[in-house]
Design a protein around this motif. Structure first.
Motif, mmCIF file in Angstrom:
data_model
loop_
_atom_site.group_PDB
_atom_site.id
_atom_site.type_symbol
_atom_site.label_atom_id
_atom_site.label_comp_id
_atom_site.label_asym_id
_atom_site.label_seq_id
_atom_site.Cartn_x
_atom_site.Cartn_y
_atom_site.Cartn_z
ATOM 1 N N PHE A 1 0.833 -1.206 0.000
ATOM 2 C CA PHE A 1 0.000 0.000 0.000
ATOM 3 C C PHE A 1 0.868 1.256 0.000
ATOM 4 C CE2 PHE A 1 -3.564 -2.694 1.720
ATOM 5 C CZ PHE A 1 -4.389 -2.495 0.615
ATOM 6 N N ALA A 2 1.982 1.201 0.725
ATOM 7 C CA ALA A 2 2.908 2.340 0.711
ATOM 8 C C ALA A 2 3.488 2.532 -0.685
ATOM 9 C CB ALA A 2 4.029 2.107 1.724
ATOM 10 N N LEU A 3 3.683 1.431 -1.407
ATOM 11 C CA LEU A 3 4.203 1.512 -2.773
ATOM 12 C C LEU A 3 3.207 2.228 -3.684
ATOM 13 C CD1 LEU A 3 6.775 0.570 -4.225
ATOM 14 C CD2 LEU A 3 5.527 -1.469 -4.935
ATOM 15 N N VAL A 4 1.921 1.955 -3.481
ATOM 16 C CA VAL A 4 0.889 2.643 -4.265
ATOM 17 C C VAL A 4 0.912 4.139 -3.971
ATOM 18 C CG1 VAL A 4 -1.582 2.887 -4.650
ATOM 19 C CG2 VAL A 4 -0.586 0.620 -4.435
ATOM 20 N N VAL A 5 0.993 4.474 -2.684
ATOM 21 C CA VAL A 5 1.021 5.887 -2.301
ATOM 22 C C VAL A 5 2.243 6.583 -2.899
ATOM 23 C CG1 VAL A 5 1.178 7.479 -0.337
ATOM 24 C CG2 VAL A 5 -0.277 5.447 -0.181
ATOM 25 N N SER A 6 3.335 5.830 -3.027
ATOM 26 C CA SER A 6 4.569 6.433 -3.534
ATOM 27 C C SER A 6 4.456 6.874 -4.985
ATOM 28 C CB SER A 6 5.732 5.447 -3.393
ATOM 29 O OG SER A 6 5.613 4.374 -4.324
ATOM 30 N N THR A 7 3.451 6.359 -5.716
ATOM 31 C CA THR A 7 3.300 6.747 -7.123
ATOM 32 C C THR A 7 2.973 8.230 -7.275
ATOM 33 O OG1 THR A 7 0.968 6.061 -7.082
ATOM 34 C CG2 THR A 7 2.586 4.456 -7.850
ATOM 35 N N VAL A 8 2.599 8.885 -6.160
ATOM 36 C CA VAL A 8 2.393 10.326 -6.204
ATOM 37 C C VAL A 8 3.706 11.031 -6.559
ATOM 38 C CG1 VAL A 8 1.738 12.360 -4.857
ATOM 39 C CG2 VAL A 8 0.522 10.198 -4.528
ATOM 40 N N ALA A 9 4.822 10.472 -6.076
ATOM 41 C CA ALA A 9 6.120 11.094 -6.306
ATOM 42 C C ALA A 9 7.047 10.240 -7.162
ATOM 43 C CB ALA A 9 6.800 11.388 -4.965
ATOM 44 N N VAL A 10 6.824 8.912 -7.179
ATOM 45 C CA VAL A 10 7.710 7.998 -7.907
ATOM 46 C C VAL A 10 7.078 7.633 -9.244
ATOM 47 C CG1 VAL A 10 8.879 5.756 -7.820
ATOM 48 C CG2 VAL A 10 8.598 7.096 -5.739
#
Length: 621
Positions: free
Chosen positions: A257-266
């Motif tokens: 889930f943190a990986l999904v959230v990271s798509t905001v910046a990554v």
């Protein structure tokens, strides 16, 4: 494609058909060295160039079929012999499904190729994930036959998975068992992931949302991993049986889930590649979890552990293709995923049914045990009523009888109180340990009380003309006496918040068993009665070349002077305060000590409280 296709990488994506067909760029195309177009996870636009010559007996209606359901950008040009490029198809990231010239889940472009002519094709594409692209030239007739077979095959897979999802959801509604909801979520994400890979999700579920379709593989991959981890936690009961494994699975859930959230910046492309590797790690973790659980609960988890082996193989194929560049066709990858998902879903369903069948058998066994316990409780209740009737009779005799009956009443009081607490806790279902252990404790208390009552009443009857039985010395194993007394008074001590313990002993004494039991019960009863907080400890130890029974407590203390005073009948010390009692405990002990030629001592402890001891070996008096 080796020897037939050339490529050029447009790193900034700025080149159009005019630039790509002019010098010097057109001479900078390089031959493709792989079976399929594969340039890793790149942001560059890729140009492919190849020529096609039609045979005299070939049809004129053709399809260029890409094994890809969606590309961020696509432009296909056909260049006839006169050299003028013709745009056949163009897609942008925001192109809906309706913009496709051929309505098929995968990208297909129709074109005409006149007989005995050579035409050149230029393809420009950019992917939001892996740049690997497989494609084939097919006649219209061949493509239509292939599309019919593939559509039938896909919807057979979808139908089987959807049926399992619906069955699991219906089971959840009917039983309210969370495990069914978790399984339904896992199988549902598996179904959506396969549909997305085939392109049917874009065609039927969100045809007007191309931007979401480009991002949905991240969401569906995350959901598949997280739901699989959650299903593993619930099915294997890792929180109860394997706490450390439960924490690892929770970390995996929060991590994706943190990986999904990271798509905001990554960059999303990098996240997709990481998810491929995470899917393999997750499948290995789930399989390992099943194997660990199977070591002790094989029958419960056997289907679960077997099911995940297929997922490991499928994930390994996908990882090998996307991470290590091994040339595995996308068709093989997705076919393996279809087969694995259907087989795994069926095995997971079988695992759930198998588990609930075992739970049903366990409940039936538990019901049988409960009925047996209820029958045992009924018998114990009857015996308790009989004992209480004898207790009432002893009370009646005590009013007009001699010292023996008064002593008996005192001896009965504490064990009966402890017995009531034990039975009440068993009936109320408040037993911390097993019913069998508590039943054994109650049985020992019953035996002690019945023997005590029978002996004392027989002695009373003897006063009216019978033969009085006398206490006969026997071999007494002190461990049994200590354990019985501890279990007898454990409820009373627990009710006061006092720690009651005894020290195991291998000592054996030659005294009447009932008299030894009376000595220990009276001393322990007094220790509990006059200790408001702390603990009571008792046991047998070797001291001065003999065996001594010692009872320690953290009460106000019993000095030798006070002990001598309290040995008189019906005398209670000032330290007793409002404590309930009759002043008979120590006098009974003193009487038994004198009868058998023993010795009774007490001493105050430096840390507070006292120690009362009885010499159990009359020869060392």
């Amino acid at each position: 494609m080796r020897g037939h296709v050339e490529y050029y990488l447009d790193h900034d994506g700025s080149l159009g058909i005019a630039e790509i067909t002019s010098d010097p760029i057109r001479s900078n195309f390089k031959p493709l060295e792989t079976k399929t177009a594969e340039f890793g996870y790149t942001k560059a636009s890729i140009w492919l160039r190849f020529a096609v010559k039609s045979r005299p007996d070939a049809p004129t209606d053709w399809r260029l079929h890409f094994r890809e359901n969606f590309l961020q950008a696509l432009e296909l040009y056909q260049v006839p012999p006169d050299g003028t490029p013709v745009l056949l198809e163009q897609h942008q990231p925001d192109s809906p499904f309706s913009d496709r010239s051929v309505r098929y889940p995968e990208l297909v472009v129709a074109f005409t190729l006149p007989k005995e002519e050579t035409h050149q094709f230029l393809l420009k594409y950019r992917s939001g994930g892996s740049s690997q692209l497989s494609f084939a030239l097919r006649s219209a007739q061949e493509f239509n036959a292939l599309a019919a077979r593939k559509t039938a095959k896909n919807f057979i897979y979808y139908g089987m998975l959807l049926l399992l999802v619906l069955i699991a959801f219906a089971a959840f509604v009917a039983t309210r068992q969370v495990i069914f909801a978790a399984y339904s979520a896992f199988a549902g994400f598996g179904l959506l992931f396969i549909m997305h890979g085939d392109g049917n999700a874009f065609q039927y579920l969100w045809p007007g949302l191309p931007l979401f379709n480009g991002y949905s593989s991240v969401l569906l991959g995350t959901g598949l991993i997280a739901s699989g981890a959650n299903f593993t936690r619930l099915f294997l009961s890792t929180r109860e049986y394997h706490p450390w494994l439960d924490k690892v699975l929770l970390a995996l859930i929060f991590g994706v889930f943190a990986l999904v959230v990271s798509t905001v910046a990554v960059d999303t492309q990098a996240v997709k590649k990481i998810l491929v590797l995470l899917a393999l790690c997750a499948a290995v973790l789930f399989t390992t979890s099943g194997v660990i659980a199977a070591r002790k609960r094989f029958k419960e988890v056997r289907f679960f552990a077997i099911a995940w082996f297929g997922a490991v193989i499928s994930s390994a194929i996908m990882t090998s293709r996307h991470w290590f560049g091994i040339e595995i066709s996308e068709e093989v990858q997705f076919d393996s995923m279809r087969i694995v998902f259907v087989m795994d879903a069926a095995l997971m369903g079988a695992a759930i049914l198998d588990r609930f069948n075992q739970m049903r058998q366990a409940r039936a066994h538990a019901l049988e045990v409960s009925l047996n316990e209820a029958e045992r409780n009924l018998k114990m209740s009857r015996r308790l009523r009989d004992l209480e009737a004898k207790y009432a009779l002893a009370l009646k005799f005590a009013e007009n009888s001699n010292q023996r009956i008064a002593d008996t009443v005192h001896d009965l009081r504490q064990p009966l109180y402890a017995l009531r607490l034990n039975i009440q806790q068993m009936v109320d279902g408040q037993v911390a340990g097993g019913h069998g252990d508590r039943a054994g404790q109650i049985e020992e208390t019953f035996t002690y009380l019945e023997e005590l009552v029978s002996r004392k009443l027989d002695l009373e009857v003897e006063e009216f003309g019978g033969d009085a039985p006398e206490g006969v010395a026997d071999t007494v194993v002190m461990e049994e006496v200590l354990r019985t007394v501890k279990e007898m008074f454990a409820p009373e001590a627990a009710a006061k918040g006092i720690s009651l313990r005894y020290v195991s002993s291998s000592a054996v004494v030659e005294l009447p068993p009932l008299d030894v039991m009376r000595i220990v019960t009276n001393l322990v009863s007094n220790g509990i009665k006059y200790t408001n907080e702390g603990k009571v400890l008792f046991g047998v130890r070797h001291r001065e070349g003999a065996l001594w029974l010692e009872v320690y407590d953290t009460g106000e203390g019993l000095s030798p002077e006070l002990l001598e005073q309290l040995q008189r009948r019906a005398v209670r010390g000032e330290m007793t305060g409002d404590t309930d009692g009759h002043g008979l405990g120590l006098s009974i002990v003193q009487s038994l000590v004198e009868t058998h030629g023993l010795r009774l001592n007490s001493r105050l402890l430096h840390s507070g409280g006292s120690c009362v001891s009885v010499l159990l070996d009359p020869s060392n008096r």
